[in-house]
Design an enzyme around this catalytic site. Sequence first.
Site, PDB file in Angstrom:
ATOM      1  N   ARG A  32     -23.803  14.008  21.209  1.00  0.00           N
ATOM      2  CA  ARG A  32     -22.741  13.706  20.266  1.00  0.00           C
ATOM      3  C   ARG A  32     -22.332  14.899  19.394  1.00  0.00           C
ATOM      4  O   ARG A  32     -21.183  15.270  19.356  1.00  0.00           O
ATOM      5  CB  ARG A  32     -23.182  12.554  19.322  1.00  0.00           C
ATOM      6  CG  ARG A  32     -23.474  11.244  19.963  1.00  0.00           C
ATOM      7  CD  ARG A  32     -22.221  10.457  20.295  1.00  0.00           C
ATOM      8  NE  ARG A  32     -21.581   9.898  19.121  1.00  0.00           N
ATOM      9  CZ  ARG A  32     -21.909   8.750  18.544  1.00  0.00           C
ATOM     10  NH1 ARG A  32     -22.910   8.033  19.021  1.00  0.00           N
ATOM     11  NH2 ARG A  32     -21.232   8.298  17.511  1.00  0.00           N
ATOM     12  N   HIS A  78     -16.163   7.836  27.173  1.00  0.00           N
ATOM     13  CA  HIS A  78     -16.749   7.987  25.828  1.00  0.00           C
ATOM     14  C   HIS A  78     -16.670   6.665  25.057  1.00  0.00           C
ATOM     15  O   HIS A  78     -15.762   6.462  24.243  1.00  0.00           O
ATOM     16  CB  HIS A  78     -15.994   9.099  25.074  1.00  0.00           C
ATOM     17  CG  HIS A  78     -16.729   9.613  23.876  1.00  0.00           C
ATOM     18  ND1 HIS A  78     -17.832  10.436  23.964  1.00  0.00           N
ATOM     19  CD2 HIS A  78     -16.540   9.422  22.554  1.00  0.00           C
ATOM     20  CE1 HIS A  78     -18.266  10.742  22.763  1.00  0.00           C
ATOM     21  NE2 HIS A  78     -17.505  10.120  21.874  1.00  0.00           N
ATOM     22  N   TYR A 122       1.900   6.964  17.384  1.00  0.00           N
ATOM     23  CA  TYR A 122       3.114   7.730  17.108  1.00  0.00           C
ATOM     24  C   TYR A 122       3.084   9.133  17.690  1.00  0.00           C
ATOM     25  O   TYR A 122       4.128   9.728  17.914  1.00  0.00           O
ATOM     26  CB  TYR A 122       3.329   7.849  15.584  1.00  0.00           C
ATOM     27  CG  TYR A 122       3.477   6.523  14.882  1.00  0.00           C
ATOM     28  CD1 TYR A 122       4.495   5.633  15.222  1.00  0.00           C
ATOM     29  CD2 TYR A 122       2.597   6.150  13.871  1.00  0.00           C
ATOM     30  CE1 TYR A 122       4.626   4.419  14.580  1.00  0.00           C
ATOM     31  CE2 TYR A 122       2.723   4.938  13.214  1.00  0.00           C
ATOM     32  CZ  TYR A 122       3.738   4.070  13.579  1.00  0.00           C
ATOM     33  OH  TYR A 122       3.865   2.871  12.946  1.00  0.00           O
TER      34      TYR A 122
END
Length: 748
Positions: A32, A78, A122
């Site tokens: 990680r 993931h 967006y």
Amino acid sequence: METKQENIIRTDYSEVMQKSYIDYAMSVIISRALPDVRDGLKPVQRRTLYDMYELGIRYDRPYRKCARIVGDTMGKYHPHGDSSIYEALVVMAQDFKKGKTLVDGHGNFGSIEGDGAAAMRYTEARLEKLTQEVFLGDLDKNVVDFVPNFDETEKEPEVLPVRIPNLLVNGAEGIAVGMATSIPTHNLGEVVDAVKAYMKNNDISVKGLMRYLKGPDFPTGGRIVNKDDLLKIYETGTGKLRLRGTVEVEKLKGGKQQLVITEIPYTMLGANIGKFLNDVASLVETRKTTDIVDISNQSSKEGIRIVLELKKDTDVENLTNMLYKKTRLEDTFGVNMLAVADGRPETLSLKQIIEHHVDFLFDVTTRKYTTLLGKEQEKKEIQEGLIKACDVIDLIIEILRGSKNREQVKRCLVEGVTEGIRFRSATSEKAAQKLRFTENQATAILEMRLYRLIGLEIQALQAEYAQTMKNIAHYEDILNNYDSMSDVIIKELDDIKKEYGTRRRTVIENAQEAVYEEKKAEASEVCFLMDRFGYMKVIDKNAYERNKEAANGEYRYVFHCMSTDKICIFTDGGKMHTVKVADIPMVRFRDKGIPADNISNYSSADEQMLYVAPMGEIRTSSLLFVTAASMCKLVAGEEFDVAKRTIASTKLTNEDRLIFVGKADEMEQVVLQSSSGCFLRFLKQEISVMKKTAVGVRGMKLAQGDVLEHAYLLESHQEYTITYHEKPFVLNKIRLAKRDTKGIRPRA
């Protein structure tokens, strides 16, 4: 009926916890938080880039919604939440955070001033050309191992075949369990030169590498001012960089000047720009400087531009040094070059990072050219078969026409088996029995089109064969010759530097420690006010005179002091906190003050104020201290004139607390009142003068469970009245007794 036997495992709980925690910690470290030294990427970054590659979102194709990329990455590779994936994607697209952006973002991807990116629905993104060519370019050539994803339904690369030391170029930051990484960004061209220098001389020292790689190169520019420390940092992998912003002086009309900050330290990114502006405003408000007239942030997409308008005849150098000292215009960047190397976390030197990457480059290049060689050898086999077939094409046509099926033809071409095939003559059959094509050649012959028999096509085939033989010789030379492979890697690095290299942005130098002369503020008399909620302020003495009655009625503490003095706050916890009068805002009478908690170490949640006075007054006085356990002492005020912001004003025994602190110089008598209603009046001179570290002497003998509630200081000639049981009670009428005796209870 069969009973199911239970399988009970007896183990020590601490061992289970220890093993579980270690497993968790290693998972966070490896999977990680820390980057791999080979490609310089964390798993989330690697998976996001690979997913974009798989989705075909290339640099020369249209942008795709980030929500699509994030969703696909999370579903395939993931499974740790969409926010972590999107944050990684956003950072890889921010040119003010990365040395080289890996993602080409379209839309609002945040700003250098800390504005966040728009929601993923967006924004759009695609791969940068650098990422596609340098990070993902050879994935189709079996250059890295692929491993199963989390649910074993997909394959993902264990590491990307990055051809530059991305760990240095883009740096890294991450917090794991018990360790953290913080690697600064570097200039791509300098990194490439350092790699080439190492390849030409494996024994080169870190100092030798630094002839090519001068030091970190931050995307925000600025200056590194401790050049001499860089060698030790790069040798050990840890240390501190001192960063400064770039400040320019612009002259205005009328002899005025303004300071313009055009580059900021890398650590000032984001919200720290706003904090810097607030810190400068605070310096003006607290009168640390009177040289700054106005502050404005004129930064835009073109770059940073923070303008400080100055008074005439300002000592610019002294003011700049003050900004370095008092704000984040000079800051430190902690370097800790920690990365995953050979499957475990390791703090690496500059040379070790380059060494690991060069080993990885040779491994990737070996696998690449082994794959290419294999393909060329396959082509060679086919081409040799087709050329040979062209020489005996009439015989092959005869075999085709005389055979019943494809398998019959193939057996004849490969093994020379002619049974069941009709030949025009025995000569043809004998010739067919001598044919020994390979399986692949036979398949290619059967799939060959007739136009390949044209003379020019045969010549083209022979030319292709010659090129294939040339390629095979070239690839074998690369694979069998270290120098040849080095030349190939160095040429690729030169091409990358030529196309993607940029000039250095961060200046590296040795600079002296910032020294500034703090202008001594002119001492003036002011009035200090504090209300019952602990809000304090300073007003002009004339403003106090105009509002004297209101001030004395509304405020708990009101007194005159000098602007250069300190205010002392004594608390029931036995502490004394000090605040410089200069740090308290000077406002109009009706303006609200500032909580004592905000500008001192005092905490209203944990302590209660007992006495507040200016240091100038305390210094020449003696103070009486009384505790709930009836311990009393007098302390000379000069003992409290110290530089520390917080000190222990007295020594308290367990469970004891202060109930009274007061100035005792002009007072002659002490009255103690207990919670059970006992009063004791005695002469002040019976209390010893002691050090502030002493516990004191006993004032009143208390009954079991009784404690002191109040203490009073009296002048013998002045009557002092309190309210007791809702009736006025004159303390002076209490019989004068001796210290360390029992008190008396007044008649109801």
